[in-house]
Each structure stands twice: as structure tokens, then as C-alpha cells.
Design a protein around this motif. Structure first.
Motif, short mmCIF file in Angstrom:
data_model
loop_
_atom_site.label_atom_id
_atom_site.label_comp_id
_atom_site.label_asym_id
_atom_site.label_seq_id
_atom_site.Cartn_x
_atom_site.Cartn_y
_atom_site.Cartn_z
N THR A 272 -81.41 -37.50 -39.72
CA THR A 272 -83.11 -37.80 -39.41
C THR A 272 -83.34 -36.46 -39.28
OG1 THR A 272 -82.71 -38.32 -36.60
CG2 THR A 272 -82.86 -40.32 -38.09
N GLU A 280 -87.29 -41.65 -33.66
CA GLU A 280 -87.02 -42.92 -34.70
C GLU A 280 -85.43 -43.37 -33.91
OE1 GLU A 280 -87.78 -42.98 -37.43
OE2 GLU A 280 -88.72 -41.29 -37.65
N LYS A 283 -88.46 -46.03 -31.74
CA LYS A 283 -89.19 -46.20 -32.38
C LYS A 283 -88.08 -47.54 -32.78
CE LYS A 283 -90.08 -44.81 -36.66
NZ LYS A 283 -91.05 -43.85 -37.74
N GLN A 284 -87.22 -46.92 -33.62
CA GLN A 284 -86.31 -48.29 -33.91
C GLN A 284 -84.70 -49.04 -33.77
OE1 GLN A 284 -84.73 -46.98 -38.58
NE2 GLN A 284 -86.00 -45.70 -37.89
N SER A 285 -84.84 -48.32 -31.81
CA SER A 285 -83.84 -49.01 -31.28
C SER A 285 -82.09 -49.02 -31.52
CB SER A 285 -84.60 -50.31 -30.10
OG SER A 285 -83.07 -50.05 -29.22
N GLY A 287 -81.47 -50.53 -34.61
CA GLY A 287 -81.66 -50.84 -35.52
C GLY A 287 -82.12 -49.51 -36.30
N LEU A 288 -81.78 -48.39 -35.29
CA LEU A 288 -81.47 -46.86 -36.23
C LEU A 288 -80.43 -46.85 -37.36
CD1 LEU A 288 -82.65 -44.24 -36.12
CD2 LEU A 288 -80.81 -43.77 -34.01
N GLY A 291 -80.99 -48.84 -40.55
CA GLY A 291 -81.94 -48.12 -41.30
C GLY A 291 -81.59 -46.90 -41.83
#
Length: 510
Positions: A272, A280, A283-285, A287-288, A291
Motif C-alpha cells: 500500500t 487503507e 477503509k478496508q479493515s 478486507g485489506l 483486496g
């Protein structure tokens, strides 16, 4: 040597009869023991869950450096802990060690703390496991399944496997763990091969990234990732050479975990960019990771990763189940729980009653949280933010306190044996580790509201850590009552299989 010294220092020992009081030896080698221990660390759950949460909540870029720091602390802890394992072989590991150094009353307290802490760690995972499986059904089968259904099914399956031989469980754990680690390594390589705009930055290892008030609390998050390496002595009675295998596995586990997690958390910052990792993660928790793999390795790899995320959690569930069952067995054998818990399954040699206890606790807790959940599908509040987070931090606090107490016990144990000079460097490392662990425990309690996502005025900030405090007090009370009313039972706390061997030897001599 341990048997001789124990029999002299613990008068009035009342021992046991029957092979059902003894776990079967020689069933685990280095590989099986290492895999059983490492499975509890659930590497994919840490990379996909703990790491993004730590970045997001604490806003500290230097998480990779924290894993290095904690690795050093836990290696210092392991030096004395491993030496203790050469003298004490007991499925009650933590409380057995603590009782040898700090006395039977302290050992009784540690036993109850261990039972509560490891139960909490295991039960908490059912929450996130059920939620993730529910999500898989929704995504790939278009089925709406309440999270508690797969959680209950998993509890029953884990309970059934708990009746089987530990070597069967070790193979199950090993296959799941190896594949899981391989996928994380593939992501690490992909991240390094295709870094973000800042390139292969080592900024996350800069000590300046650890400045700020959140460092102590971030350590609390990260130390949970190591939970499991300390379980090796629990299986000591089931190995052929515990004085060799247990220390070897402990150092391999803590060293391997520290390096693996430090590199994997660094790979996240590379993927990232260090300046973007906190944003990040917020925002994605959870799910980072998925993603990032979607972008670099494609949909198929990410789908497999989702599946392995679930199987990795199952491996951790099974590993913690085995540990809890063995603690219950050790406590039953020494009078800290009813005698029924101190007998093994005649068919497999596994601690069957302890396995049933752990399964029953899991089913009851899952049922309670299921009843409290009015949005059982698609909403992570109850299974993840409550069951997983609350119980995970309760368990972590308990283990941190047990490690601190074990460090103190190592020092006292060898000083009382007149071995302070010969063991001087081990006593120093144990003392340093104990101080560091107490500091981490202090921040854990102080910032418990942050750890569980509650407000500073929330009663959860004292009720949840209070569960461990209550276990400490009740355990101390039990130890004091035993010392007053059942001195023979109090004298054998921490002796475990040695008590059986002493009686067997006495019977043969007569």
C-alpha cells in the motif's frame, strides 16, 4: 532429578492409580509437536485480521518492528521457560511451573486462569469463524446462513476430533497450516515484487514510527498473534524426549512466528505504501489483504485464500481445544477439578472428559450470543466485534499474566534449588521478560476499552478484564482451602505424572 527434588520438597504426596491417569508417551515428535503448537497462531487470521486492525485502530506504521520487539521479549521468556520444561513434565504446563516456584496456592490460581484464558481464546474464534463461513455461503452458494449454525457445527466437529489420538489431530493441523503459510508467503513475494509508489521502503522498521501514546496498546494487539508457542510443554508427557523436544519446538515456534509476522506486516506496508497503510486499513479493515491479493494475484487466488482463512481458523480451534482438554485433565488429576476430568479415554488415550467440558462451554457461549443477535447474517457486530474481540482479549490478558508469573517462578525455582549461579543468565532473561510482560499487561488493562472497541465510560472496560481478575481470586481461594483442608492434595499440585510414577515405584519396591 525432577522427581527426586519434587518428592523431597513436597511432603505428604498422595498419588494416583491406573494408567488412565497418564497421557500416552511417545506419540509426538518434533514435527507433530511444532505443527500442533503453530496451528494455534492461525497465521492467516493474524495477517488478514489482527494486522489490519492494529494499523487501523492504533495508527502505528511500525507494526513490523513491534513483532521484532515482541519476538525478542518472548525469546527472553522462552530461555527460562524452556529450562523449566526440562525439570517439569506436566500437561498443566503454566500452572505446574508456577506451583513449583511460587507454591501450590499460586499454582491453583494459575490453573484456573489458564483454563479460563484458553477457553476464551478458543470460544472467541468461533465468532469470526461462523461469520466468515456464513459469508462464503452467501457469496458462492447464494445461501443465507446464520453465523451461529456453522459455529455450532464446528464446535461439535472439533469436540469429536478431541476424542481421537493427538497424532491424528497433528496431521490435520499440519496440512492446514502448511498450505495457509504458503499462501501468505506467495502474497509477501507478490507485494515485494510489485510495491506501491514508495517502493521497497523499510520505513516500517524505523523506531520513529513507534512514537506516540498507542504503542503500549499496539503491543497488546500484536502479542495475541504469538499465542500458541507457549503451549509446547502442555504436550510434554506425550513426547518421547520432552527435555529435548519441548525447548526445541518453543524456540522454533517463537522465532519462526516473529520473523514470519514481521515480514508479512512489512509486505502489507510495501503493497500500500507506508504513508497509506493506516488509511487503507481503516477503509478496508479485514478486507485489506483480500483486496491486495485480488489486485496482484487474481480472483482465483483470493477465493482460495478466503477458504484457507476458514480452515486456518478451524486449525486454531482444534489446537486450543486440545490444550484446554489437557489443562482440565491435569487439574482433575491433581484435585483442582473433579476426578472424572483426570482420566483419559481408554480407546485413544486422549483426555476425553476435558474435551467434553470444552465442547460444552463452546456450545453454551455460542448459543448465548446467538440468542442475543437480532441480525445473524451479514452483520459482524455480535460474532466478530463482540464474541471474537471480547473473548480474544480476555484470553490474551490471561496468557500475558501467566507468562509474567511463570517468569517469576523460574527465578524462584532455581534460587531455591541453589542453582542461581549455574542458571544466572537464565534468571536474568526471565526477570527481564517478566518485567516487560507486566508492562504489556498494564497497558492491556488500562486500554481495554480501546482493545474491545468500547467507549472510555463503558463498563466493559472493567467487566471483561475482571473475568481474569475473578479467576485469579477464586483460584487463590481454592488453593488456600485445599492447603487447610486437604494438605495432601495441595502438596501434589504441579506434580502431575510424577505423582503417579512415585506411587508406582513405591508399589514395586514393596
Amino acid at each position: 532429578m525432577a522427581t527426586e527434588s519434587s518428592s523431597k520438597s513436597r511432603p505428604g504426596i498422595s498419588t494416583f492409580k491406573g494408567q488412565d491417569r497418564v497421557l500416552r508417551a511417545g506419540r509426538l515428535g518434533t514435527g507433530g509437536l511444532l505443527l500442533s503448537v503453530l496451528a494455534a497462531t492461525a497465521p492467516l487470521m493474524v495477517v488478514a485480521g489482527v494486522m489490519p486492525t492494529t494499523f487501523a485502530v492504533m495508527g502505528i506504521v511500525g507494526q513490523p518492528l513491534l513483532f521484532v520487539v515482541l519476538g525478542v521479549v518472548l525469546v527472553l521468556f522462552s530461555v527460562g521457560y524452556a529450562e523449566m520444561s526440562r525439570h517439569v513434565h506436566n500437561a498443566g504446563a503454566f500452572y505446574a511451573y508456577i506451583s513449583r516456584g511460587l507454591g501450590g496456592t499460586a499454582g491453583a490460581s494459575a490453573a484456573l486462569v489458564a483454563l479460563v484464558a484458553y477457553n476464551a481464546l478458543q470460544v472467541g474464534i468461533y465468532g469470526i469463524f461462523g461469520f466468515e463461513v456464513s459469508g462464503l455461503f452467501a457469496t458462492y452458494a447464494d445461501l443465507s446462513v446464520a453465523w451461529w449454525i456453522p459455529a455450532l457445527v464446528a464446535a461439535l466437529v472439533v469436540g469429536a476430533l478431541g476424542w481421537l489420538k493427538i497424532d491424528v489431530n497433528a496431521r490435520v493441523l499440519g496440512v492446514l497450516l502448511i498450505v495457509e503459510v504458503a499462501l501468505v508467503v506467495i502474497f509477501d513475494i507478490a507485494a515485494v515484487s510489485d510495491p506501491a509508489a514508495q517502493g521497497l521502503s523499510l520505513h516500517a522498521f524505523n523506531p520513529d514510527t513507534l512514537s506516540g501514546v498507542g504503542v503500549g496498546t499496539a503491543l497488546c494487539f500484536c502479542i495475541a498473534a504469538f499465542t500458541g508457542f507457549e503451549q509446547a510443554p502442555v504436550y510434554a508427557e506425550e513426547t518421547s524426549r520432552p527435555h529435548v523436544l519441548v525447548p526445541r519446538v518453543m524456540f522454533l515456534a517463537v522465532g519462526g512466528v516473529a520473523v514470519f509476522f514481521a515480514l508479512s506486516s512489512w509486505a502489507l506496508t510495501v503493497a500500500t505504501g507506508p504513508s497509506a497503510i493506516v488509511g487503507e486499513a481503516q477503509k478496508q479493515s479485514a478486507g485489506l489483504l483480500f483486496g491486495l491479493t485480488e489486485d496482484r494475484l487474481g480472483t482465483t487466488f483470493t477465493d482460495v485464500l478466503h477458504f484457507l482463512f476458514v480452515t486456518g481458523m478451524f486449525a486454531a480451534l482444534l489446537s486450543f481445544h486440545n490444550v484446554v482438554a489437557r489443562y482440565a485433565f491435569a487439574m482433575g488429576r491433581e484435585g483442582l477439578l473433579p476426578a472424572a476430568f483426570g482420566r483419559t479415554n481408554s480407546a485413544s488415550g486422549a483426555p476425553g472428559t476435558g474435551s467434553l467440558l470444552q465442547t460444552a462451554v463452546s456450545v453454551v457461549v455460542i448459543a448465548v450470543f446467538a440468542i442475543a443477535d437480532d441480525k445473524p447474517t451479514g452483520d459482524p457486530t455480535v460474532p466478530v466485534l463482540h464474541l471474537f474481540t471480547w473473548f480474544g482479549n480476555i484470553g490474551s490478558l490471561g496468557v500475558i499474566l501467566l507468562m509474567a508469573a511463570a517468569s517469576a517462578s523460574v527465578v524462584v525455582f532455581f534460587v531455591r534449588r541453589g542453582a542461581a549461579g549455574a542458571q544466572a543468565w537464565r534468571l536474568i532473561t526471565s526477570a527481564l521478560a517478566g518485567i516487560a510482560l507486566l508492562v504489556i499487561a498494564f497497558y492491556t488493562v488500562k486500554d481495554f476499552d480501546v482493545l474491545v472497541g468500547a467507549g472510555p465510560e463503558s463498563s466493559l472496560s472493567w467487566v471483561l478484564p475482571g473475568i481474569i481478575g475473578l479467576a485469579v481470586v477464586v483460584g487463590l481461594a481454592q488453593g488456600l482451602v485445599m492447603r487447610a483442608r486437604r494438605p495432601e492434595a495441595h502438596a501434589r499440585i504441579g506434580l502431575g505424572n510424577e505423582a503417579f510414577q512415585l506411587e508406582k515405584a513405591a508399589g514395586e519396591a514393596s
